[in-house]
Scaffold this active site. Structure first.
Site, PDB file in Angstrom:
ATOM      1  CE  LYS A 136      -8.406  -0.238  -2.221  1.00 59.66           C
ATOM      2  NZ  LYS A 136      -7.770  -1.355  -1.881  1.00 59.66           N
TER       3      LYS A 136
ATOM      4  CG  ASP B 233      -1.812  -1.123   1.358  1.00 55.83           C
ATOM      5  OD1 ASP B 233      -2.244  -1.501   0.123  1.00 55.83           O
ATOM      6  OD2 ASP B 233      -2.331  -1.375   2.496  1.00 55.83           O
TER       7      ASP B 233
ATOM      8  CG  MET C 259      -8.966   5.683   6.868  1.00 57.73           C
ATOM      9  SD  MET C 259      -9.510   4.386   5.761  1.00 57.73           S
ATOM     10  CE  MET C 259     -10.345   3.175   6.975  1.00 57.73           C
TER      11      MET C 259
END
Lengths: 254, 254
Positions: free
Chosen positions: A62, A41, A172
């Site tokens: 991503k 990642d 997040m």
């Protein structure tokens, strides 16, 4: 090590933890040192990739708001690489089984008949609790903790409910934590409920901010790195607790 | 290394993870190799203690239903040992900040003016998710997970509510998970909701049992080792998922 297409290798989904190299597990480090290829990642740090100098490294990350590689393409690459290498590592920030899209990758590998093993990693919430010296559970105060995210993936509708737990950890959680705070206040949570925000956990640029829930509801301003938001009475500082700037040296090498 | 009483050492609260030696972090392993003394729980495995052959080892564990050492005595030992050794390790099963009574130990050390650092560990829920290849979150199915315990410590009343999350993980969930299942069914959870029970996670004697929620409500029978219970639609097996007996070799050495 290359194998013929009739002899596929094994894929290891490995949790990289929050970023510091020495928060990798011994098992993960051993497998990284054996890997022919590592698909990682964007959240995986350069110092973590130093654990696999021999491997071909492929960035497949991503990241919210940045150029993203479709999950289907990642799945296909995993299958293709397992036909070329005996040891394929899929290295994911944090733990692979928590907000890691592991389900899609496991399905793709199983459908292709490729053996897979999962190696857990230090999830950011636990690294953040350690870095801030703030236990997530506390006798008589908190006996449950929820890890959740409100970020919406394509095809999903936004989740409006907040989990019902003593301690809440939003992954997040940059913009979304503002909405969470508003919902909690509307549910009757105390305006002064302590909140700890940690940005770039375990990395040299780590930042810790402490604020009350009422202030979180007004927003966090711009955050550059990955942000984790921890909410609940367990986040109260102890009487003689060291100020955050003094604790846990960062980015130490193994 | 011994220091005078005027020069106290530093205490490291280190997460040992679920049991397998190679699920220790690189940072934890390095500190264990430097420790003058290691105070460990009963849940810490003998193979983990092989990482600190040079250290004095002191068992200070508390285990449900077994002879227990009072927390106040553990706190006092930590302070006393920091006056004798430069590097004192408090080694805790799983992660120190989750169901680990870290709050009491941090307070005691802070009050005695002793420096402390926390090193996170692989919490059992994540090791269990890896061992069973069962992600705790899944796109469109589960975006939140709760870690909780219902075991009652002295001075606490039993918690009757179950957290409200998509996936539920009950620690120390042997007998108590039966009550949890009853409450969830009463709240309208589907009788067929998949449940995964893992005993002695990551150890040679690891056992995995899969059952529906309605069966969990009838009890689990006798469990000998530490038991973790994972509940929710995310626990459904995938179409081509490997049977549990075939996946992840256990108790592998680093």
């Amino acid at each position: 090590m290359n194998h013929s297409t009739s002899l596929p290798g094994k894929v290891y989904l490995i949790g990289a933890g929050p970023g510091a190299q020495d928060l990798m597990t011994l098992r993960g480090a051993r497998l990284l040192a054996q890997a022919g290829v590592v698909l990682h990642d964007a959240l995986v740090t350069p110092e973590m990739l130093e654990l696999c100098p021999q491997a071909v490294k492929i960035l497949v990350g991503k990241r919210c708001g940045q150029l993203s590689t479709a999950q289907a393409f990642i799945n296909k690459q995993l299958v293709d690489q397992a036909r070329k290498h005996a040891v394929v590592v899929r290295l994911k920030g944090g733990d692979p089984m928590l907000f890691g899209r592991a389900d899609e990758e496991l399905r793709a590998l199983e459908e292709a008949g490729i053996a897979v093993e999962v190696v857990p990693g230090i999830t950011t919430a636990l690294a953040a609790a350690a870095a801030t010296q703030q236990p997530l559970t506390k006798r008589g105060v908190s006996r449950s903790v929820a890890f959740f995210t409100s970020s919406t993936a394509p095809g999903e509708t936004e989740q409006t409910a907040v989990p019902d737990c003593d301690t809440l950890v939003q992954y997040m959680g940059g913009r979304e934590a503002m909405a969470t705070a508003g919902r909690l206040l509307a549910q009757g949570w105390r305006a002064g409920t302590p909140v700890v925000v940690i940005e770039n956990c375990s990395r040299p640029e780590q930042r810790i901010v402490r604020l009350p829930l009422s202030q979180l509801a007004l927003g966090l301003g711009d955050k550059q790195g990955p942000v984790l938001v921890m909410i609940g009475e367990a986040m109260a500082m102890r009487m003689q607790q060291a100020p955050d700037a003094l604790i846990a040296p960062l980015a130490r090498r193994a």
